[in-house]
Design an enzyme around this catalytic site. Structure first.
Site, mmCIF file in Angstrom:
data_model
loop_
_atom_site.group_PDB
_atom_site.id
_atom_site.type_symbol
_atom_site.label_atom_id
_atom_site.label_comp_id
_atom_site.label_asym_id
_atom_site.label_seq_id
_atom_site.Cartn_x
_atom_site.Cartn_y
_atom_site.Cartn_z
ATOM 1 N N SER A 81 -28.890 -58.759 -35.484
ATOM 2 C CA SER A 81 -29.761 -58.680 -36.691
ATOM 3 C C SER A 81 -29.094 -58.676 -37.986
ATOM 4 O O SER A 81 -28.963 -59.516 -38.153
ATOM 5 C CB SER A 81 -30.882 -57.685 -36.074
ATOM 6 O OG SER A 81 -31.874 -57.935 -36.907
ATOM 7 N N GLU A 83 -44.460 -56.561 -38.581
ATOM 8 C CA GLU A 83 -44.817 -54.953 -39.329
ATOM 9 C C GLU A 83 -44.366 -55.566 -41.101
ATOM 10 O O GLU A 83 -44.160 -56.445 -41.246
ATOM 11 C CB GLU A 83 -43.379 -54.649 -38.416
ATOM 12 C CG GLU A 83 -43.276 -54.176 -37.611
ATOM 13 C CD GLU A 83 -42.544 -53.976 -36.159
ATOM 14 O OE1 GLU A 83 -42.922 -52.506 -36.188
ATOM 15 O OE2 GLU A 83 -40.608 -54.275 -36.965
ATOM 16 N N ALA A 84 -44.259 -54.275 -42.335
ATOM 17 C CA ALA A 84 -44.210 -54.499 -43.217
ATOM 18 C C ALA A 84 -42.935 -55.291 -43.477
ATOM 19 O O ALA A 84 -43.376 -55.848 -44.719
ATOM 20 C CB ALA A 84 -44.775 -53.238 -43.554
ATOM 21 N N ARG A 142 -41.781 -39.646 -39.515
ATOM 22 C CA ARG A 142 -41.403 -39.993 -37.411
ATOM 23 C C ARG A 142 -39.904 -40.119 -36.905
ATOM 24 O O ARG A 142 -39.482 -40.634 -38.314
ATOM 25 C CB ARG A 142 -41.811 -41.832 -36.788
ATOM 26 C CG ARG A 142 -42.156 -42.810 -38.081
ATOM 27 C CD ARG A 142 -42.442 -44.289 -37.305
ATOM 28 N NE ARG A 142 -41.772 -44.472 -36.040
ATOM 29 C CZ ARG A 142 -40.632 -44.792 -36.314
ATOM 30 N NH1 ARG A 142 -39.603 -45.557 -37.892
ATOM 31 N NH2 ARG A 142 -39.797 -45.799 -35.336
ATOM 32 N N ASP A 178 -33.598 -62.502 -42.181
ATOM 33 C CA ASP A 178 -32.368 -61.754 -42.241
ATOM 34 C C ASP A 178 -31.598 -62.450 -40.868
ATOM 35 O O ASP A 178 -31.935 -63.830 -40.726
ATOM 36 C CB ASP A 178 -33.208 -60.562 -40.792
ATOM 37 C CG ASP A 178 -33.203 -60.824 -39.004
ATOM 38 O OD1 ASP A 178 -33.437 -62.009 -39.349
ATOM 39 O OD2 ASP A 178 -34.031 -60.024 -39.251
ATOM 40 N N ASP A 220 -30.466 -62.396 -37.678
ATOM 41 C CA ASP A 220 -30.310 -63.854 -37.191
ATOM 42 C C ASP A 220 -31.990 -64.225 -37.512
ATOM 43 O O ASP A 220 -32.651 -65.182 -36.045
ATOM 44 C CB ASP A 220 -30.840 -62.655 -36.127
ATOM 45 C CG ASP A 220 -32.038 -62.129 -35.794
ATOM 46 O OD1 ASP A 220 -32.313 -61.109 -36.763
ATOM 47 O OD2 ASP A 220 -31.967 -61.472 -34.463
ATOM 48 N N GLY A 225 -35.940 -44.787 -34.164
ATOM 49 C CA GLY A 225 -35.626 -45.819 -33.134
ATOM 50 C C GLY A 225 -34.048 -46.218 -33.098
ATOM 51 O O GLY A 225 -33.622 -46.071 -31.858
#
Ligand code: 16G
Ligand code: ZN
EC number: 5.4.2.3
Length: 555
Positions: A67, A395-396, A520, A298, A300, A523
């Protein structure tokens, strides 16, 4: 099928050169330095075969990409037969198989793990089922070698049918995996799905929508510059723009950062992630006029963000939140015109990262319901697909799409056949549901949908932007000794652990007008992310720093 373990053992020894590296299959599959991926590719190829066998030989997709990561990285992810992400319960299998191959001292240990998995999932090998796999890769230099590692066992050991798409975008791989299975279901003799089917389908939907509006006469698209991040989006876009069926005049859309053949330029100071994170123009772009629209894919091409530059040379970002709100406004209007606002449920799905102003605008101005889910495309996709007839999710960071329900298609079909209501609005809804990729967020198809929306609503980039104003916001990364102690609840908006930290954060938030903040664990990186937004931009740094200090003190 009888597995030829002798041959498997030979290939295992030859391919799995990287040892003692711990691999993890996250939201975006496996992703790390390309030179460490041979072992993972080998085991992921086998897992994809098992997944296909488990699903009666349906096509399972495998995409080789990292990506928006730098060019030295690569990665791989598995796609379900319907084009969605690998079933969550199989993610641990992907990890077990890869880590066994990485840490095992001999082939027998790997064989034992493989056997255990086959038995655990009750995969019958004594049937005549032929596994089917679709593979694709982005433009990275390391991809052809990694593809060989991935597919080494597929034909020789597992007698699989492999459809190699060559270089494609991630969403193209998702789309073609789904289409391949649809073709099989329609009767095996149908031709295999190709990249060309993808272009024909989306150009077809775009042209149908435009001809509905007699677009050449009455509508025009803004002049658009597309930054392709020097990734696979560049060549794929050009195939679309030079297709004989493409109706928009060639000088209306220009592709920049299209050097996908220069490896080290990939995502370098350009692309969606760079533009969103740095809130500035990518390399290679000098703004021409303030009516022009710009966008960045981006590496990909599964993310897109838009932007423009005003008459004072000020940069304005139109991110995933703005894309959601544009679609929500447009599609709500079409539903109303078609008198279907009470029959079909439209909603927007966001994550905690969505700017508070966007949520407020959707709920209070557009009067549309909003759901919040955890970060990661699969969570948003699931919510959009199960809660709404028109489920808009972004998503933002620019990854998203719109999911249309079965009920939506039935209602529109029936209204169209009865020639009831506003036919133009009904046709618009019908065409729009085809224009946007139903399997996954797709920069190319999202871009077409944005162009069509702006043309139909006769909106310039500035009009789009002024619907609401983002609250000043900041996202920072904090390195801590152990990020796993930061556990969240309430769709990542609140911390449950470390105990007592959330109460301290709440006290800080209360000091800042319109303040909102959350913490958070990432991930994808060994770090904790801290987001903060508040009304007054001059207070933002201080607000954010106070939260960072609290996090550091608890880590
Ligand atoms: C992955 C996710 C993306 C998410 C990001 C968050 C997919 C295909 N991609 O790139 O949706 O925004 O992770 O990263 O699900 P973080 O956990 O490091 O903040
Ligand atoms: Zn991507």
């Amino acid at each position: 099928m009888k597995i030829d373990y002798e041959q498997l053992s030979e290939l295992y020894d030859k391919t799995c050169r990287t040892k003692n590296v711990q691999y993890s299959y996250g939201t975006a599959g496996f992703r790390t330095l390309a030179k460490n991926l041979d072992t993972v590719m080998f085991t992921t190829g086998i897992l994809a075969i098992l997944r296909s066998l488990k699903l009666q030989g349906q096509y399972v997709g495998v995409m080789i990409t990292a990506s928006h990561n730098p060019y030295q990285d690569n990665g791989v992810k598995i796609v379900e037969p319907d084009g969605s992400m690998l079933l969550a319960t199989w993610e641990p299998y992907a990890m077990q198989l890869a880590n066994t191959a990485s840490f095992a001292s001999n082939f027998e240990e790997f064989r034992a793990e493989l056997t255990r998995l086959i038995e655990h999932e009750k995969i019958g090998l004594d049937t005549s089922i032929v596994p089917h796999i679709v593979v694709g890769r982005d433009s990275r230099e390391s991809s052809p070698y990694l593809l060989r590692c991935l597919t080494s066992t597929m034909v020789s050991v597992f007698h699989a049918q492999v459809l190699d798409l060559g270089c494609v975008t991630t969403p193209q791989l998702h789309y073609i995996t789904d289409l391949s299975n649809k073709r099989e279901r329609e009767g095996g003799s149908a031709e295999v799905a190709t990249e060309q089917d993808y272009y024909s389908f989306f150009i077809g939907a775009f042209n149908e929508l435009f001809s509905t509006y007699e677009i050449e006469k009455r509508l025009s698209v803004p002049r658009l510059f597309i930054d392709a991040a020097n990734g696979i989006g560049g060549p794929q876009l050009k195939k679309l723009l030079t297709s004989k069926d493409w109706v928009v005049p060639p000088d209306q859309i220009e592709v920049i950062n299209d050097k996908s053949d220069v490896p080290e330029l990939l995502n370098f100071e350009c692309g969606a992630d760079y533009v969103k994170t740095n809130q500035r123009l990518p390399k290679g772009l000098s703004p021409s006029s303030h009516d022009s629209l710009y966008c960045s894919f981006d590496g990909d091409a599964d993310r897109v963000v838009f932007y423009y530059v005003d008459s004072e040379s000020q940069f304005h970002l139109l991110d995933g939140d703005k894309i959601s709100t544009l679609f929500a406004k447009f599609l709500s209007k079409q539903l109303e015109l078609a008198h279907l606002e009470n029959s079909l449920r439209i909603g927007v799905v966001q994550t905690a990262y969505a700017n508070g102003s966007s949520t407020n605008y959707i709920e209070n101005t557009l009067r549309c319901p909003v759901s919040c889910t955890k970060t990661g495309v699969k969570h948003l996709h699931h919510e959009a697909a199960t809660q709404y007839d028109i489920g808009i999710y972004f998503e933002a960071n620019g990854h998203g799409t719109i999911i249309f329900s079965e009920k939506f298609h039935q209602v529109i079909k029936s209204e169209l056949s009865r020639a009831r209501g506003d036919m133009l609005a009904l046709k618009t809804l019908d065409c729009f549901s085809k224009l946007i990729n139903q399997t996954v967020g797709d920069a190319l198809s999202d871009m077409l949908a944005v162009l069509a929306t702006l043309a139909i609503m006769k909106m310039a980039p500035m009009d789009w932007d002024k619907e609401y104003t983002d609250l000043p916001n900041k996202l920072v990364k904090c390195i801590v000794p152990d990020r796993s102690i930061f556990q969240t609840i309430d769709q990542e908006r609140k911390l449950q652990n470390p105990v007592g930290l959330q109460a301290k954060i709440d006290l800080v938030i209360a000091k800042y007008p319109m303040g909102r903040s959350f913490v958070r664990a990432s991930g994808t990186e060994d770090a904790v992310r801290i987001y903060a937004e508040c009304q007054d931009s001059s207070q933002l740094d201080q607000f954010c720093n106070e939260i960072v200090e609290l996090v550091k003190a608890s880590a």
